[in-house]
Design a protein around this motif. Structure first.
Motif, PDB file in Angstrom:
ATOM      1  N   PHE A 178       0.851  -1.191   0.000  1.00  0.00           N
ATOM      2  CA  PHE A 178       0.000   0.000   0.000  1.00  0.00           C
ATOM      3  C   PHE A 178       0.883   1.236   0.000  1.00  0.00           C
ATOM      4  CE2 PHE A 178      -1.877   3.504   2.377  1.00  0.00           C
ATOM      5  CZ  PHE A 178      -3.085   3.674   1.712  1.00  0.00           C
ATOM      6  N   ASP A 179       0.533   2.216  -0.824  1.00  0.00           N
ATOM      7  CA  ASP A 179       1.259   3.483  -0.898  1.00  0.00           C
ATOM      8  C   ASP A 179       0.210   4.580  -1.017  1.00  0.00           C
ATOM      9  OD1 ASP A 179       2.853   5.668  -1.424  1.00  0.00           O
ATOM     10  OD2 ASP A 179       3.960   4.751  -3.066  1.00  0.00           O
ATOM     11  N   GLY A 180       0.026   5.348   0.049  1.00  0.00           N
ATOM     12  CA  GLY A 180      -1.037   6.350   0.032  1.00  0.00           C
ATOM     13  C   GLY A 180      -0.652   7.625   0.733  1.00  0.00           C
ATOM     14  N   GLY A 181      -1.261   8.723   0.305  1.00  0.00           N
ATOM     15  CA  GLY A 181      -1.003  10.018   0.908  1.00  0.00           C
ATOM     16  C   GLY A 181       0.199  10.703   0.290  1.00  0.00           C
ATOM     17  N   GLN A 209       4.189  -0.932   9.716  1.00  0.00           N
ATOM     18  CA  GLN A 209       3.901  -2.346   9.502  1.00  0.00           C
ATOM     19  C   GLN A 209       2.917  -2.932  10.524  1.00  0.00           C
ATOM     20  OE1 GLN A 209       5.172  -2.475   6.162  1.00  0.00           O
ATOM     21  NE2 GLN A 209       4.950  -4.565   6.930  1.00  0.00           N
ATOM     22  N   HIS A 210       2.172  -3.921  10.050  1.00  0.00           N
ATOM     23  CA  HIS A 210       1.164  -4.608  10.861  1.00  0.00           C
ATOM     24  C   HIS A 210       1.801  -5.648  11.781  1.00  0.00           C
ATOM     25  CE1 HIS A 210       1.595  -8.237   8.384  1.00  0.00           C
ATOM     26  NE2 HIS A 210       1.618  -7.442   7.329  1.00  0.00           N
ATOM     27  N   GLY A 211       0.972  -6.189  12.661  1.00  0.00           N
ATOM     28  CA  GLY A 211       1.404  -7.240  13.569  1.00  0.00           C
ATOM     29  C   GLY A 211       1.268  -8.618  12.957  1.00  0.00           C
ATOM     30  N   LEU A 212       1.685  -9.638  13.697  1.00  0.00           N
ATOM     31  CA  LEU A 212       1.669 -11.015  13.235  1.00  0.00           C
ATOM     32  C   LEU A 212       0.238 -11.454  12.901  1.00  0.00           C
ATOM     33  CD1 LEU A 212       3.082 -13.720  12.756  1.00  0.00           C
ATOM     34  CD2 LEU A 212       2.905 -14.164  15.226  1.00  0.00           C
ATOM     35  N   ARG A 234       3.064  10.419   3.658  1.00  0.00           N
ATOM     36  CA  ARG A 234       2.942   9.337   2.686  1.00  0.00           C
ATOM     37  C   ARG A 234       3.170   8.033   3.433  1.00  0.00           C
ATOM     38  NH1 ARG A 234       7.393   7.817  -1.947  1.00  0.00           N
ATOM     39  NH2 ARG A 234       6.210   6.098  -2.920  1.00  0.00           N
ATOM     40  N   ARG A 235       2.148   7.188   3.531  1.00  0.00           N
ATOM     41  CA  ARG A 235       2.284   5.931   4.274  1.00  0.00           C
ATOM     42  C   ARG A 235       2.465   4.755   3.330  1.00  0.00           C
ATOM     43  NH1 ARG A 235      -1.157   1.853   5.811  1.00  0.00           N
ATOM     44  NH2 ARG A 235      -3.092   3.058   5.509  1.00  0.00           N
ATOM     45  N   LEU A 236       3.484   3.955   3.606  1.00  0.00           N
ATOM     46  CA  LEU A 236       3.694   2.690   2.918  1.00  0.00           C
ATOM     47  C   LEU A 236       3.525   1.556   3.915  1.00  0.00           C
ATOM     48  CD1 LEU A 236       5.565   4.817   1.235  1.00  0.00           C
ATOM     49  CD2 LEU A 236       6.553   2.739   0.276  1.00  0.00           C
ATOM     50  N   THR A 237       2.780   0.538   3.527  1.00  0.00           N
ATOM     51  CA  THR A 237       2.620  -0.659   4.346  1.00  0.00           C
ATOM     52  C   THR A 237       2.749  -1.877   3.446  1.00  0.00           C
ATOM     53  OG1 THR A 237       1.146   0.443   5.942  1.00  0.00           O
ATOM     54  CG2 THR A 237       1.077  -1.967   5.856  1.00  0.00           C
ATOM     55  N   VAL A 238       3.611  -2.786   3.819  1.00  0.00           N
ATOM     56  CA  VAL A 238       3.778  -4.047   3.096  1.00  0.00           C
ATOM     57  C   VAL A 238       3.031  -5.135   3.862  1.00  0.00           C
ATOM     58  CG1 VAL A 238       5.423  -5.741   2.202  1.00  0.00           C
ATOM     59  CG2 VAL A 238       6.069  -3.315   2.347  1.00  0.00           C
ATOM     60  N   LEU A 241      12.235  -3.178   3.214  1.00  0.00           N
ATOM     61  CA  LEU A 241      13.241  -2.282   2.650  1.00  0.00           C
ATOM     62  C   LEU A 241      13.219  -2.334   1.122  1.00  0.00           C
ATOM     63  CD1 LEU A 241      15.410  -0.335   3.733  1.00  0.00           C
ATOM     64  CD2 LEU A 241      17.080  -2.151   3.319  1.00  0.00           C
ATOM     65  N   ALA A 242      13.019  -3.527   0.561  1.00  0.00           N
ATOM     66  CA  ALA A 242      12.923  -3.641  -0.893  1.00  0.00           C
ATOM     67  C   ALA A 242      11.720  -2.882  -1.426  1.00  0.00           C
ATOM     68  CB  ALA A 242      12.840  -5.113  -1.298  1.00  0.00           C
ATOM     69  N   ALA A 243      10.605  -2.917  -0.692  1.00  0.00           N
ATOM     70  CA  ALA A 243       9.417  -2.167  -1.109  1.00  0.00           C
ATOM     71  C   ALA A 243       9.671  -0.670  -1.035  1.00  0.00           C
ATOM     72  CB  ALA A 243       8.223  -2.548  -0.237  1.00  0.00           C
ATOM     73  N   ALA A 244      10.357  -0.217   0.014  1.00  0.00           N
ATOM     74  CA  ALA A 244      10.704   1.201   0.114  1.00  0.00           C
ATOM     75  C   ALA A 244      11.584   1.616  -1.061  1.00  0.00           C
ATOM     76  CB  ALA A 244      11.409   1.478   1.441  1.00  0.00           C
ATOM     77  N   ASP A 245      12.542   0.769  -1.431  1.00  0.00           N
ATOM     78  CA  ASP A 245      13.390   1.051  -2.592  1.00  0.00           C
ATOM     79  C   ASP A 245      12.552   1.152  -3.858  1.00  0.00           C
ATOM     80  OD1 ASP A 245      15.686   1.016  -1.047  1.00  0.00           O
ATOM     81  OD2 ASP A 245      16.202  -1.062  -1.551  1.00  0.00           O
TER      82      ASP A 245
END
Length: 275
Positions: A16-19, A27-30, A48-52, A78-82
């Motif tokens: 997810f990439d929003g804002g 990041q979410h929990g288990l 801008r929020r990113l969540t994998v 980290l790969a998603a942030a890249d």
């Protein structure tokens, strides 16, 4: 806002990439997903929020690489942030997500501008006692049908303890018995319950970015003592103690959002001016 897919080994991760604004990788929990983050993250200030969605969670596939680990998930994040061009960001998360954020801050300090550790389930050691219920769920799922395993867990000493002392944790754990792939769920829970962020006390003392730690009581899986320990050992960290989710869910969510919003309001001007 947008959703995309990121290939990692033979896993497909949903991102997810929003804002707009300074990037916050949260990041979410288990066993959680982006919806868990969305339900707790403040609407303001503008970021801008990113969540994998980590492997085998949300709508991300598991892939074949084993064991699952916090290090694996941190590398994926980290790969998603890249891939999304977020070179420097605030790293944060809930529970397992907090462990991922902590690992990123220590192993990739040049990337992490600030840190938010919400409801931490680890400090600096693997397989802490508070993760044992997850290991017990994993063991039951590995040898029983989900329905039998669920009954056995509720009747166990751990199930009875959680019913008395941490009912919100019990509800969350019982949900794992209803997931569609019991074998995969058992592997995920067992691997992560035995793991840790791979950091030391010295690593914590070396953190030099603004840090917020959020904790609360009535929570076996996320002891307030863990939040207090992290806040005490990370230089300059701020501790926000909020209402327990088990006894005041609305107050918990409101206080969680307020703590994150206040922290971001305080640190974003300097982060944005230096970016």
């Amino acid at each position: 806002m947008s959703w995309s897919r990121l290939a990692r080994d033979d896993a497909q991760l949903r991102v997810f990439d929003g804002g707009s604004g300074f990037p916050v990788v949260f990041q979410h929990g288990l066993g959680g997903d982006e919806a868990q983050v969305r339900g707790n993250f403040p609407d303001e200030p503008a970021v801008r929020r990113l969540t994998v969605e980590c492997r085998a969670q949300g709508e991300s596939t598991a892939g074949s690489t084993r064991p699952f680990s916090i290090a694996m998930f941190a590398d994926d994040v980290l790969a998603a942030a890249d891939a999304h061009g977020a070179r420097r960001f605030v790293a944060g998360g809930i529970s397992m997500g907090a462990a991922i954020a902590l690992r990123l801050a220590i192993y990739h300090p040049e990337r992490v501008a600030a840190l938010i550790l919400a409801r931490p389930a680890w400090v600096d050691t693997p397989a802490p006692a508070n993760m044992r219920p997850y290991a017990e769920v994993a063991a039951l799922l590995a040898r029983m049908s989900p329905s039998e395993a669920k009954v056995a867990f509720e009747a166990s000493a751990t199930g009875r303890l959680l019913a008395r002392e941490a009912p919100d944790n019990l509800v969350s754990l019982l949900g794992f018995f209803d997931r569609p792939d019991p074998a995969l769920t058992a592997t995920l829970l067992g691997d992560i319950a035995a793991d840790g962020p791979g950091v030391t006390g010295g690593d914590l003392a070396a953190i030099r970015v603004p840090t917020l730690v959020i904790g609360h009581g009535v929570d076996f899986a996320h002891p307030l003592a863990h939040a207090e320990a992290l806040a005490a050992r990370i230089p300059g960290a701020r501790l926000a103690v909020i209402p327990p989710k088990a006894t005041d869910k609305a107050g918990h969510v409101a206080a969680f959002r307020s703590a994150v919003a206040t922290f971001l309001d305080q640190i974003l001007p300097s982060l944005e001016s230096s970016s």
